[in-house]
Design a protein around this motif. Structure first.
Motif, PDB file in Angstrom:
ATOM      1  N   SER A  72       0.924  -1.338   0.131  1.00 21.71           N
ATOM      2  CA  SER A  72       0.033   0.033  -0.033  1.00 21.71           C
ATOM      3  C   SER A  72       0.953   1.416   0.114  1.00 21.71           C
ATOM      4  O   SER A  72       0.551   2.156  -0.629  1.00 21.71           O
ATOM      5  CB  SER A  72      -0.931   0.065   1.253  1.00 21.71           C
ATOM      6  OG  SER A  72      -1.271  -1.175   1.515  1.00 21.71           O
ATOM      7  N   ARG A  73       2.066   1.158   0.853  1.00 20.12           N
ATOM      8  CA  ARG A  73       2.931   2.283   0.863  1.00 20.12           C
ATOM      9  C   ARG A  73       3.305   2.804  -0.710  1.00 20.12           C
ATOM     10  O   ARG A  73       3.310   3.874  -0.882  1.00 20.12           O
ATOM     11  CB  ARG A  73       3.970   1.990   1.881  1.00 20.12           C
ATOM     12  CG  ARG A  73       5.084   3.099   2.092  1.00 20.12           C
ATOM     13  CD  ARG A  73       4.767   4.159   3.029  1.00 20.12           C
ATOM     14  NE  ARG A  73       5.742   5.100   3.366  1.00 20.12           N
ATOM     15  CZ  ARG A  73       5.574   6.447   3.128  1.00 20.12           C
ATOM     16  NH1 ARG A  73       4.455   6.631   2.877  1.00 20.12           N
ATOM     17  NH2 ARG A  73       6.216   7.352   3.344  1.00 20.12           N
ATOM     18  N   LEU A 130       1.951   1.906  -3.514  1.00 20.61           N
ATOM     19  CA  LEU A 130       0.964   2.612  -4.271  1.00 20.61           C
ATOM     20  C   LEU A 130       0.699   4.009  -3.856  1.00 20.61           C
ATOM     21  O   LEU A 130       0.522   4.644  -4.632  1.00 20.61           O
ATOM     22  CB  LEU A 130      -0.248   1.571  -4.112  1.00 20.61           C
ATOM     23  CG  LEU A 130      -0.123   0.253  -4.831  1.00 20.61           C
ATOM     24  CD1 LEU A 130      -1.409  -0.769  -4.376  1.00 20.61           C
ATOM     25  CD2 LEU A 130      -0.087   0.224  -6.061  1.00 20.61           C
ATOM     26  N   ASP A 131       0.559   4.124  -2.577  1.00 22.85           N
ATOM     27  CA  ASP A 131       0.305   5.561  -2.124  1.00 22.85           C
ATOM     28  C   ASP A 131       1.429   6.625  -2.809  1.00 22.85           C
ATOM     29  O   ASP A 131       1.110   7.688  -3.022  1.00 22.85           O
ATOM     30  CB  ASP A 131       0.550   5.636  -0.444  1.00 22.85           C
ATOM     31  CG  ASP A 131      -0.580   4.891   0.142  1.00 22.85           C
ATOM     32  OD1 ASP A 131      -1.633   4.893  -0.739  1.00 22.85           O
ATOM     33  OD2 ASP A 131      -0.429   4.566   1.277  1.00 22.85           O
ATOM     34  N   LEU A 132       2.644   6.190  -2.800  1.00 26.75           N
ATOM     35  CA  LEU A 132       3.718   7.034  -3.340  1.00 26.75           C
ATOM     36  C   LEU A 132       3.709   7.282  -4.854  1.00 26.75           C
ATOM     37  O   LEU A 132       4.329   8.113  -5.256  1.00 26.75           O
ATOM     38  CB  LEU A 132       5.087   6.408  -2.754  1.00 26.75           C
ATOM     39  CG  LEU A 132       5.348   6.467  -1.552  1.00 26.75           C
ATOM     40  CD1 LEU A 132       6.528   5.923  -1.070  1.00 26.75           C
ATOM     41  CD2 LEU A 132       5.576   7.854  -0.794  1.00 26.75           C
TER      42      LEU A 132
END
Lengths: 323, 470
Positions: free
Chosen positions: A273-274, A276-278
């Motif tokens: 998720s991290r 993807l978030d970035l």
């Protein structure tokens, strides 16, 4: 698939003395493993899988028979419906615990099995269900094995040993055996996880020398002892093939740009998720712009910001180099 | 009806295994990719190409293997040097005012109007300790905090984390630990809270337990004063500032080395595990807003920390005065304590007064030096209290040097005090913060005892070698 009545299972389990509980449960799981792999569960086989001595295995099998969990026929030992239901529950606890460790802890891959082995005997049915809930009911554990549902369902085994796979053929890694842990840790160190796409490359040497794979844009050589842990299957129709020009983000040279294709299956949980978030999402343009001293992390320009990643993380991003 | 419901369930259970294995991941990926596409279409960006070019040049210089580390050392040393040089004059002025002018006046009036013990407790105990804390701490903090805030605003600190990540990675820790250390240089309690930026619980614990090796503002004045008094004084007058800066810098570097060493040991013993992931945004460089920086670092940090120091200095001052004036048998309590701690202090290259000061200063590191000086005046240099106390309470380096050497201090005492100031238990506020952040008595205890044990060993070793060589 088995839908055994839960009450019978609990009463049967209660007939086993608390002191024998662990040994009986280990045996049941070993027998389920035999059933799954279609081996006959002979004394010797069960004793090897369960990790008990021969005498001890026979004694424990006797206890399990008294409790109505196993019975014996000409070929070997067979799980009763009640015994199978109990074994499936233990397997479910084991695999859910491993999934939890892989996603939410920094425990090394080599220790997952040992810790899950402890947890499977102590977790109650409610705790196991709660764990499944928090994990979002995962279907497969980090080794690629199916996690039985609450009702006890799980699919037939699939795939074949990697070493029997034809050279030049594309496939998907379906399962990585986690015993012995020492060898499994070496496979994990190579960054190989269940669900990765690969092509077996032709090798000059004989069959005893292992194999070479192109896994998601990276070439990996595996000695026979490691390759023996891996089972593979045909790609599903919607899994697609790895484009020949695909590379890992970590292999993009300094100053060059690339387009993100996908994040690899080894990158799970919060880490995924991290990223993807970035902005490391399919279609993003990523440029390698800054190296840190001592060959530490590398900074990439992605969607207008500068993001630093360690090499192991950049290796989880499959990209297509741009000119 | 019931039959068909069961059949549907059975069918659903069978079908769920036929979905592609990474079907959830692909779903999320598709959602992210779609939102990125929508943003691309609808958000217009202004061209910033010229700014980007000089930013890239700056980044390359700051993160190059050749210039990156020297720049880091230079920036850090420059902040220290500015603090040491800049704080000298205002510290002297404040000490002149608070102890040279106000203290004698208060002392005379209070002792004329009040019973001996009330006047002593209030003026010779509480007021004097507070005055010391203010004059020793306020000037360095007013320089140090704004300087660090400026670096933070500039965007330099994330680059430091980027440069150092490899080292932290090697010892099984996280690069963002560099950021928690930078906070720790201001205040360890703040550094412990800053460890929340590290996601992995294991690496967060490492950052929390080792944060104490980042010298906090309560210890900078100790380091600076002792370095100036004992090490700067060894060099010719012109070089004194550089020698003192170099000594303090060396202690700070030792703290960094101990951070790495302890992280390495912890990640191989109590906190075994794999290095987790590291993703860090390197923000664009921004020209800092100097006035706002000055204002916020003054209000948020300087006054906050000073207030805390004053709150702890008042009871500590009262306690120092009390134990120095209450007799048990033929000696004061302080004498007994100093005598009892004396042998241990000697073994560590220190003395009983310093160890007693560290016990008194458990609530706040800031009051170590005031406690040491007050106890020295009251115990080790008989008569100093009566004649010209104001002069001896001067923050002037020469006066402190005279006082401490009269009390038997040597260069070894200074060096060991600097080392022990780096390696001892965190103050009670930090310990409480560690407990709040970890919810674990065990890790709070480890954070307290590990650095103290290291301090004991380090000081004893230095003392033994020193006495053998000199």
């Amino acid at each position: 698939m088995s839908y055994a009545p839960k009450n019978a299972e609990t009463t049967a389990a209660h007939r086993v003395r608390p002191g024998d509980k662990r040994a009986v449960e280990d045996l049941l799981r070993a027998m389920l493993e035999c059933e799954y792999r279609r081996h006959a569960a002979t004394d010797a086989h069960v004793s090897a899988l369960g990790g008990l001595g021969h005498e001890e295995t026979l004694r424990t099998l006797g206890k399990a028979r008294e409790a109505g969990l196993v019975r014996q026929d000409v070929q070997g030992w067979i799980l009763t419906d009640t015994g199978r239901a109990l074994a499936v529950r233990i397997m479910r606890a084991h695999r859910l615990t491993e999934t939890d460790l892989a996603r939410n802890s920094s425990v090394p891959a080599a220790e997952w099995h040992g810790r899950a082995h402890e947890a499977e005997h102590t977790l109650t049915a409610d705790e196991v269900d709660a764990l499944a809930d928090t994990l979002g009911h995962p279907r497969f554990d980090p080794h690629g094995d199916p996690i039985p549902t609450r009702e006890g369902g799980f699919p037939e085994p699939e795939g074949q040993p990697l070493l029997s796979w034809a050279e030049g053929r594309e496939g998907v890694i379906s399962h990585i055996e986690d015993e012995p842990p020492r060898l499994f840790a070496r496979v994990a160190e190579q960054g190989i996880f269940a669900g990765m796409r690969f092509t077996r490359l032709p090798t000059g040497g004989g069959a005893g020398e292992g194999c070479a794979l192109s896994i998601e844009g990276e070439t990996v050589r595996l000695p026979a002892e490691l390759a023996g842990l891996i089972r593979v299957r045909m790609p599903l129709t919607d899994e697609g093939l790895v484009p020949p020009e695909a590379r890992r983000l970590s292999a993009v040279p300094h100053g060059r740009a690339a387009e993100v294709l996908t994040l690899l299956p080894g990158c799970i949980g919060a880490e995924r998720s991290r990223l993807l978030d970035l902005g490391f999402v399919p279609g993003s343009r990523v440029e390698r712009v800054l190296e840190s001293p001592l060959h530490g992390p590398v900074a990439y320009r992605v969607r207008g910001t500068l993001i630093a990643l360690r090499g192991t993380q950049a290796a989880q991003v499959l990209v297509r180099p741009l000119l | 009806m019931k039959e068909s419901a069961d059949e549907i369930l059975r069918e659903a259970h069978a079908l769920q295994w036929q979905l592609p294995r990474n079907f959830n991941d692909r779903l999320t990926e598709a959602i992210y990719a779609e939102s990125a596409r929508i943003a691309e279409r609808t958000v217009a960006r202004q061209g910033e190409s010229r700014r980007l070019l000089w930013q890239q040049r700056a980044d390359r210089l700051i993160t190059s293997p050749w210039t990156g580390f020297p720049i880091m050392a230079l920036v850090f040393a420059a902040v220290l040097w500015l603090t040491i040089i800049g704080a000298n004059v205002p510290s002297g002025l404040l000490a002149d005012l608070l102890m040279g002018e106000i203290y004698p006046w208060l002392h005379d009036h209070a002792h004329a109007a009040l019973p001996f013990w009330i006047a002593g407790l209030l003026v010779d105990g509480m007021y004097l300790a507070t005055a010391w804390v203010v004059s020793v701490m306020l000037p360095p903090m007013m320089i140090f905090f704004p300087a660090f805030t400026l670096l933070e605003d500039l965007g330099y600190l994330p680059r430091v984390a980027f440069n150092l990540d490899r080292l932290f990675h090697r010892v099984g820790a996280h690069g963002k630990q560099a950021l928690t250390m930078a906070m720790g240089y201001g205040c360890n309690a703040a550094g412990v809270i800053a460890a929340r930026v590290i996601d992995s619980p294991r690496e967060r614990l490492i950052a929390i337990v080792t944060n104490n090796f980042a010298l906090c503002n309560g210890r900078w004045p100790t380091q600076i004063l002792i370095a100036t008094v004992f090490l700067g004084a060894l060099a010719p007058a012109g070089l004194a500032g550089f020698v003192a800066t170099g000594a303090v810098f060396a202690v700070a570097v030792l703290g960094f080395a101990l951070t790495l060493l302890c992280s390495w040991v912890l990640s191989r013993t109590l906190l075994r595990g794999e290095a987790s992931t590291f993703s860090l945004e390197l923000p664009p460089y921004r020209p800092p807003n100097i006035w706002r920086t000055l204002y916020t670092s003054l209000i948020d940090r300087t006054l906050f920390v000073l207030w805390r120091a004053v709150v702890f200095a008042l009871p500590a001052g009262a306690m120092i005065w009390t134990i120095s004036n209450v007799h048990a048998g033929d000696q004061t309590l302080a004498h007994w304590a100093v005598q009892g701690l004396g042998p241990l202090g000697f073994f560590m290259g220190l003395n009983g007064i310093i160890l007693l000061a560290y016990v008194i200063a458990i609530p706040a590191n800031e009051i170590v030096i005031p406690s040491v000086l007050m106890l020295t005046v009251l115990i080790a240099v008989p008569g100093a209290n009566e004649h010209g106390a104001g002069v001896l309470f001067d923050a002037d380096a020469a006066a402190v040097h005279t006082l401490l050497t009269t009390a038997g201090w040597t260069t070894l005492t200074g060096v060991c005090l600097m080392l022990f100031s780096l390696c001892h238990n965190p103050c009670s506020t930090t310990l409480y913060t560690i407990y709040k952040e970890t919810r674990s008595l065990k890790w709070t205890a480890v954070s307290a005892f590990m650095p103290t044990a290291i301090g004991f060993v380090l000081c004893a070793l230095v003392a033994a070698v020193w006495r053998w060589v000199v």
